[in-house]
Scaffold this motif. Structure first.
Motif, PDB file in Angstrom:
ATOM      1  N   ILE A 100       0.864  -1.190   0.000  1.00 23.47           N
ATOM      2  CA  ILE A 100       0.000   0.000   0.000  1.00 23.47           C
ATOM      3  C   ILE A 100       0.897   1.235   0.000  1.00 23.47           C
ATOM      4  N   GLY A 101       0.680   2.127  -0.963  1.00 19.82           N
ATOM      5  CA  GLY A 101       1.582   3.277  -1.107  1.00 19.82           C
ATOM      6  C   GLY A 101       0.970   4.593  -0.669  1.00 19.82           C
ATOM      7  N   LEU A 126      -0.821  -4.531  -5.580  1.00 17.51           N
ATOM      8  CA  LEU A 126      -0.384  -3.155  -5.337  1.00 17.51           C
ATOM      9  C   LEU A 126      -1.604  -2.283  -5.116  1.00 17.51           C
ATOM     10  N   LYS A 127      -1.514  -1.404  -4.109  1.00 18.50           N
ATOM     11  CA  LYS A 127      -2.594  -0.446  -3.859  1.00 18.50           C
ATOM     12  C   LYS A 127      -1.952   0.932  -3.803  1.00 18.50           C
ATOM     13  N   PRO A 128      -1.847   1.603  -4.992  1.00 19.05           N
ATOM     14  CA  PRO A 128      -1.233   2.946  -4.997  1.00 19.05           C
ATOM     15  C   PRO A 128      -2.153   3.954  -4.310  1.00 19.05           C
ATOM     16  N   THR A 162      -9.456  -0.044   0.256  1.00 19.80           N
ATOM     17  CA  THR A 162      -8.324  -0.673   0.965  1.00 19.80           C
ATOM     18  C   THR A 162      -8.825  -1.492   2.148  1.00 19.80           C
ATOM     19  N   LYS A 163      -9.847  -0.964   2.837  1.00 23.73           N
ATOM     20  CA  LYS A 163     -10.400  -1.710   3.976  1.00 23.73           C
ATOM     21  C   LYS A 163     -10.985  -3.040   3.502  1.00 23.73           C
ATOM     22  N   SER A 164     -11.712  -3.017   2.361  1.00 21.11           N
ATOM     23  CA  SER A 164     -12.276  -4.275   1.842  1.00 21.11           C
ATOM     24  C   SER A 164     -11.154  -5.236   1.462  1.00 21.11           C
ATOM     25  N   LEU A 165     -10.133  -4.694   0.826  1.00 26.68           N
ATOM     26  CA  LEU A 165      -8.998  -5.528   0.406  1.00 26.68           C
ATOM     27  C   LEU A 165      -8.343  -6.194   1.624  1.00 26.68           C
ATOM     28  N   LEU A 166      -8.274  -5.427   2.721  1.00 23.92           N
ATOM     29  CA  LEU A 166      -7.593  -5.927   3.920  1.00 23.92           C
ATOM     30  C   LEU A 166      -8.364  -7.038   4.637  1.00 23.92           C
ATOM     31  N   TYR A 175       3.101  -1.390   4.256  1.00 22.46           N
ATOM     32  CA  TYR A 175       2.303  -0.164   4.221  1.00 22.46           C
ATOM     33  C   TYR A 175       3.177   1.080   4.365  1.00 22.46           C
ATOM     34  N   THR A 176       2.991   2.037   3.479  1.00 21.70           N
ATOM     35  CA  THR A 176       3.642   3.342   3.617  1.00 21.70           C
ATOM     36  C   THR A 176       2.546   4.379   3.788  1.00 21.70           C
TER      37      THR A 176
END
Ligand code: NAD
Length: 444
Positions: A100-101, A126-128, A162-166, A175-176
């Motif tokens: 996660i960027g 990848l999650k930009p 991102t929450k759903s992905l997690l 994670y950044t």
């Protein structure tokens, strides 16, 4: 295996557009300037340096060294009982990793961990950052074009996506971003016991202390602070110096800013802008509410999200400028009476991502180094320590956990499997451990 060596001070790539005869272009600055199109602005130069060159550097460094990193490690201390055995450590992929960027270097914060994850043999999602939509779209378009769609995917979206992905199970999450969101990443990782690397931020202090060439210090300070308009996780957040040093530093900063950006940085081509209006408002609000005194800059313009390089003095500790990571072109200068006072101040705060000391006296540099803790440390300059692939990059305490760049990224995305192949010899030693134990008198 024929990839050339790449180091920060050479910036050679095989891309013909970057012209890279290693014997002709040893100086990255001159080289990049000569490549710059006359119609473009500073953004081109800073982007190439901080997004493309740093990524290529790490990529070629991995290509050149991967064969060595992958080798099983046999140099293991053995004892009498294991003397005849084969003992080694094998680096193995973790599985499927999620990267996660953040938005401030939207390409490099995704591609550098990707290089490390691929080098270690993982599949990657990848999650930009959704804030840099053009980069996000570009990655979503190019990654499936050039990398196997079975192993690598890009997911676009913001917090909700991102929450759903997690909710899915990953073998590692890299994670950044901000400390606040990092807490929810850890919570999401907990049900699956997924290991997490957190690359966070914080307030990175910069001492300017003792005997020093103040003009040189001002140039290095201003470059590292105002690069990318102060939107760097390792930018010096504030300066600590004596009143005398501050009085010499202020005109030196003024002179430097004039030579870097001209008399009106907002009109020149070399000062960037704040990423979104929301981020601009946060910074302008901090400035407006600050009880400190603006001594340089202070102007801002909503229509093009501009904030001038700004320096403040007499900023109280309770001010939001001293409580939050600034992440913009605003620099408070705090005065201290002694080095110890500055060290005490830093040790009362959360551990920063970077810590800088500018001084001609090596004892000053070593005193600060020995009495503080931070993710990284750089004496007599800012930011540049993070561009060397041989050094691990990461935080400590509230500024993060884990590290990457070069071999350290490869290690982050690898499992170190302890392996022992026992020999069938020396059974007379082994019989000593077999029952019935009552036959032995261990003498205890
Ligand atoms: P952010 O935490 O807002 O966003 C980072 C990523 O998390 C984005 O991809 C975003 O979509 C996602 N996200 C946002 N909210 C979420 C939520 N509730 N749940 C799950 N995911 C969520 O951070 P940012 O504003 O993009 O980045 C700024 C911060 O990152 C600063 O603190 C800076 O210091 C830090 N940073 C650290 C490094 C480093 O390498 N240590 C590098 C760059 C930035």
């Amino acid at each position: 295996s024929r990839a050339p060596r790449f180091h920060l001070n050479t910036y050679q790539t095989r891309d013909p557009r970057f012209n890279l005869n290693p014997y002709r272009t040893r100086d990255p600055w001159i080289h990049l300037k000569s490549y710059q199109d006359s119609s473009t602005t500073h953004i081109w130069f800073e982007s190439v340096l901080s997004e493309i060159q740093i990524t290529l550097n790490d990529l070629y460094f991995a290509i050149e060294n991967l064969r060595t990193w992958m080798q099983p490690e046999y140099n293991i201390g053995k004892n009498l009982a294991t003397r005849m055995d084969e003992c080694f450590i094998r680096r193995e992929p973790l599985g499927v990793v999620l990267i996660i960027g953040a938005w401030n270097y939207p390409l490099h914060l995704i591609l550098l961990p990707l290089v490390a994850a691929i080098a270690a043999g993982n599949c990657v999602i990848l999650k930009p950052s959704e804030i840099c939509q053009a980069t996000e779209q570009l990655l979503a378009e190019l990654i499936p074009k050039y990398l196997s769609q079975d192993c690598y995917a890009v997911l676009c979206g913001g917090a909700e996506e991102t929450k759903s992905l997690l909710k899915n199970r990953f073998d590692h999450i890299f994670y950044t971003g901000s400390q606040a969101v990092a807490r929810s990443i850890l919570l999401a990782a907990a049900p699956h016991l997924t290991p997490v690397t957190l690359e966070l931020g914080g307030k990175s202090p910069c001492f300017i202390y003792g005997r020093i060439d103040i003009q040189k210090a001002a140039r290095r300070l201003c470059w590292s602070k105002f690069f990318n308009t102060g939107q760097s996780c390792v930018a010096p957040d504030y300066v600590l110096c004596t009143v005398e040093t501050r009085d010499a530093l202020l005109p030196a900063i003024q002179e430097t800013l004039l030579s870097f950006y001209g008399s009106d940085p907002g009109e020149g081509p070399d000062m960037g802008r704040i990423v979104t209006l929301r981020h601009w408002r946060r910074l302008v609000d901090m400035l407006r509410k600050s009880k400190g005194k603006v001594v340089i800059g202070g102007d801002s313009r909503e229509e093009d999200k501009y904030i001038a390089p700004t320096v403040l003095v007499d900023v109280p500790e309770a001010d939001s400028l001293m409580q939050e990571e600034i992440f913009g072109p605003i620099l408070p200068i705090l005065t201290i009476e002694s080095l110890e006072e500055g060290i005490d101040y830093i040790n009362r705060q959360e551990k920063p991502l970077a810590l800088y000391v500018f001084s001609d006296e090596s004892s000053v540099v070593s005193t600060v180094l020995n009495n503080t803790s931070s993710g990284g440390f750089c004496g007599n300059d800012g930011i540049v320590h993070m561009a060397l692939p041989g050094l691990p990059f990461g935080g400590v305490g509230a500024s993060g956990m884990g590290s990457y760049h070069g071999r350290w990224g490869f290690e982050t995305f690898s499992h170190r499997r302890s392996c022992m192949n026992r020999s069938w010899l020396l059974e007379m030693v082994n019989v000593l451990r077999y029952p019935p134990y009552s036959e032995y008198n261990l003498g205890w």
